[in-house]
Design an enzyme around this catalytic site. Structure first.
Site, PDB file in Angstrom:
ATOM      1  N   LYS A 110       0.816  -1.221   0.000  1.00 54.73           N
ATOM      2  CA  LYS A 110       0.000   0.000   0.000  1.00 54.73           C
ATOM      3  C   LYS A 110       0.849   1.271   0.000  1.00 54.73           C
ATOM      4  CE  LYS A 110      -4.201  -2.095   1.645  1.00 54.73           C
ATOM      5  NZ  LYS A 110      -3.798  -3.511   1.836  1.00 54.73           N
TER       6      LYS A 110
HETATM    7  C1  LIG Z   1      -4.428  -4.585   1.303  1.00 56.45           C
HETATM    8  C2  LIG Z   1      -3.668  -5.852   1.208  1.00 56.45           C
HETATM    9  C3  LIG Z   1      -4.051  -6.880   0.310  1.00 56.45           C
HETATM   10  C4  LIG Z   1      -5.296  -6.797  -0.533  1.00 56.45           C
HETATM   11  O1  LIG Z   1      -5.197  -5.834  -1.567  1.00 56.45           O
HETATM   12  P1  LIG Z   1      -6.514  -5.284  -2.297  1.00 56.45           P
HETATM   13  O2  LIG Z   1      -6.079  -4.158  -3.135  1.00 56.45           O
HETATM   14  O3  LIG Z   1      -7.436  -4.870  -1.179  1.00 56.45           O
HETATM   15  O4  LIG Z   1      -7.082  -6.421  -3.091  1.00 56.45           O
HETATM   16  C5  LIG Z   1      -3.248  -8.007   0.237  1.00 56.45           C
HETATM   17  N1  LIG Z   1      -2.146  -8.150   1.009  1.00 56.45           N
HETATM   18  C6  LIG Z   1      -1.755  -7.185   1.872  1.00 56.45           C
HETATM   19  C7  LIG Z   1      -0.546  -7.416   2.710  1.00 56.45           C
HETATM   20  C8  LIG Z   1      -2.489  -6.003   2.001  1.00 56.45           C
HETATM   21  O5  LIG Z   1      -2.097  -5.047   2.869  1.00 56.45           O
END
Ligand SMILES: *Cc1c(COP(=O)(O)O)cnc(C)c1O
Length: 454
Positions: A110
């Site tokens: 993220k």
């Molecule tokens: C947010 C997250 C996901 C999922 O991603 P999306 O964009 O919500 O599908 C997967 N793995 C980790 C470690 C995350 O922080």
């Protein structure tokens, strides 16, 4: 480039869409048309990551002058220790690579989006003189990535709500140990659903949220999706993808934001890319691609908490493209979802040849952490383990590693006997947690926000 709502009732420029987040009609902003980038690919092939990012994003952020966009991108990725290579590709075999997306400040993918979003917010504040404070609910990774994306921008307060006692200890430390007077961790005595509902109610009070310049930080901002397109493009260029020799990206999925970004490239003229959506036991999206029925239920907690999601908010964007921009169709389905708690599309499964799906329960996550460690000498975090479970030996694949294993040491230690560490997390263990514990009550949270001097 104009942006339009998936529900057809709102438009915006790029900068407006970024600041507003959600469209006025409840839909999500999407670029009105997707550019054909196939002509650029040859020229982009050997560009360093940040230059590729600037070149790609300049097609979408058309109201930001080129030099300012470049600067936002450079500053965003300078927060990564190896800013020349923020998304390294690790080769595990001739047919299998791992794209490590966990080298940013909070050790989860993220950061790619939120570092850049922070730069866009900072630019907005400088150019308009308006203030901006972020308010968000988090079950872990989004909150910390948002905080660390905003930290450098003077005057931006971050109010992050999370359920007290229900997020991982290290995730809480990333939120509550910054020592910054701009960060306000609110630990709410309730569930994640309670926390999310409080945030929604605060935004529902337009007078309050505008008086405090509150803006939502969540997974639906279009800038987040576009920032994520870049690492897929980077990998496709580096590894070479073509119809004759395709490349499958295997993506641990919750809100559908990550995989959507990659999939969009296939609508922009990038050939030979395929996608595997892999979920944990909360398999709403993967079930949909198998059956055509989208039916969110109650969240089941798992070893991969950032994928413990039943309402995949970005899925609405995929539907809009799937229907070639027919917003009436999107509205119909969203109405059905609200009314019946589900919708059904009979034509889906055979039409989506480029998307494969799998899901992995907690036992599977444990098995694949152990097998990946023993057989490949690679340590996967619980989210990434879902992707390892989905690998097919006969396909050239890229696994998206979405979090650093050291964020989830207990699960990993229990199956490998190894206790993964990361220096930035070790430092956090010595810091004091500073948080306000609040009841699950909207008025109490509003009072706490008012108590902070802006
Ligand atoms: C947010 C997250 C996901 C999922 O991603 P999306 O964009 O919500 O599908 C997967 N793995 C980790 C470690 C995350 O922080």
């Amino acid at each position: 480039m104009q942006y339009t709502s998936t529900r057809g009732g709102d438009t915006a420029t790029f900068s407006e869409a970024v600041i507003r987040g959600l469209a006025g009609d409840g839909g999500l902003f999407v670029p009105e048309t997707l550019p054909d980038i196939s002509l650029h690919l040859k020229r982009w092939q050997d560009l360093p990551y940040t230059e590729l990012a600037s070149s790609f994003l300049s097609l979408f952020a058309t109201d930001i002058p080129g030099n300012e966009l470049n600067r936002c991108v450079e500053l965003a990725y300078s927060a990564f220790p190896d800013s020349a290579s923020p998304a390294p590709l690790v080769k595990l075999s001739g047919r299998l690579h791992v794209m490590e997306l966990f080298h940013g400040p909070t050790l989860a993918f993220k950061d790619f989006a939120l570092q850049l979003l922070g730069q866009f917010y900072g630019r907005y504040i400088r150019s308009t003189g308006h203030s901006l404070n972020i308010l968000g609910a988090t079950s872990g990774d989004t909150g910390s990535a948002a905080i660390h994306g905003m930290l450098k921008h003077p005057g931006v307060h971050s109010f992050i709500l999370y359920p007290e006692g229900r997020i991982a200890e290290l995730q809480e430390r990333q939120i509550a140990c910054t020592g910054s007077p701009l960060v306000h961790p609110f630990a709410v005595n309730g569930s994640f659903d309670d926390v999310q509902s409080i945030v929604k109610q605060i935004f529902g009070d337009a007078a309050f949220s505008s008086a405090h310049s509150l803006t939502a930080v969540n997974s639906i901002n279009i800038a987040r999706i576009l920032a994520q397109c870049v690492y897929y493009l980077h990998a496709a260029l580096k590894l070479g993808a073509s119809e004759d020799d395709p490349l499958e990206f295997i993506v641990p999925t919750g809100n559908f934001g990550n995989v959507l970004a990659g999939w969009m490239l296939s609508r922009m003229g990038v050939r030979g890319i395929r996608f595997c959506v892999t979920t944990n036991v909360n398999a709403v999206v993967s079930d949909f691609f198998k059956t055509g029925e989208y039916c969110p239920g109650t969240v089941v907690p798992s070893h991969a908490p950032s994928m413990d999601i039943q309402q995949a908010s970005n899925f609405e964007r995929w539907l809009w493209w799937h229907f070639d921009g027919n917003s009436a169709r999107v509205r119909e389905l969203m109405t059905a979802l609200r009314r019946d708690g589900k919708f059904v599309l009979n034509e889906i499964p055979e039409k989506t040849g480029i998307i494969r799906t799998t899901s992995c329960d907690d036992a599977g996550i444990e098995t694949w952490i152990r097998r990946t460690w023993l057989e490949k000498g690679y340590m996967a975090d619980p989210h990434t383990a879902c992707a390892f479970a989905a690998v097919r030996e006969d396909v050239r694949s890229v696994i998206l590693a979405t979090a650093h294993p050291a964020k989830f040491p207990e699960t990993i230690a229990s199956v490998t006997g190894q206790f993964p560490q990361h220096p930035s997390l070790e430092l956090l263990k010595e810091r004091t947690v500073t948080k306000q514990i609040l009841p699950a009550d909207v008025e109490a949270v509003k009072t706490a926000i008012m108590g902070v001097k802006n």
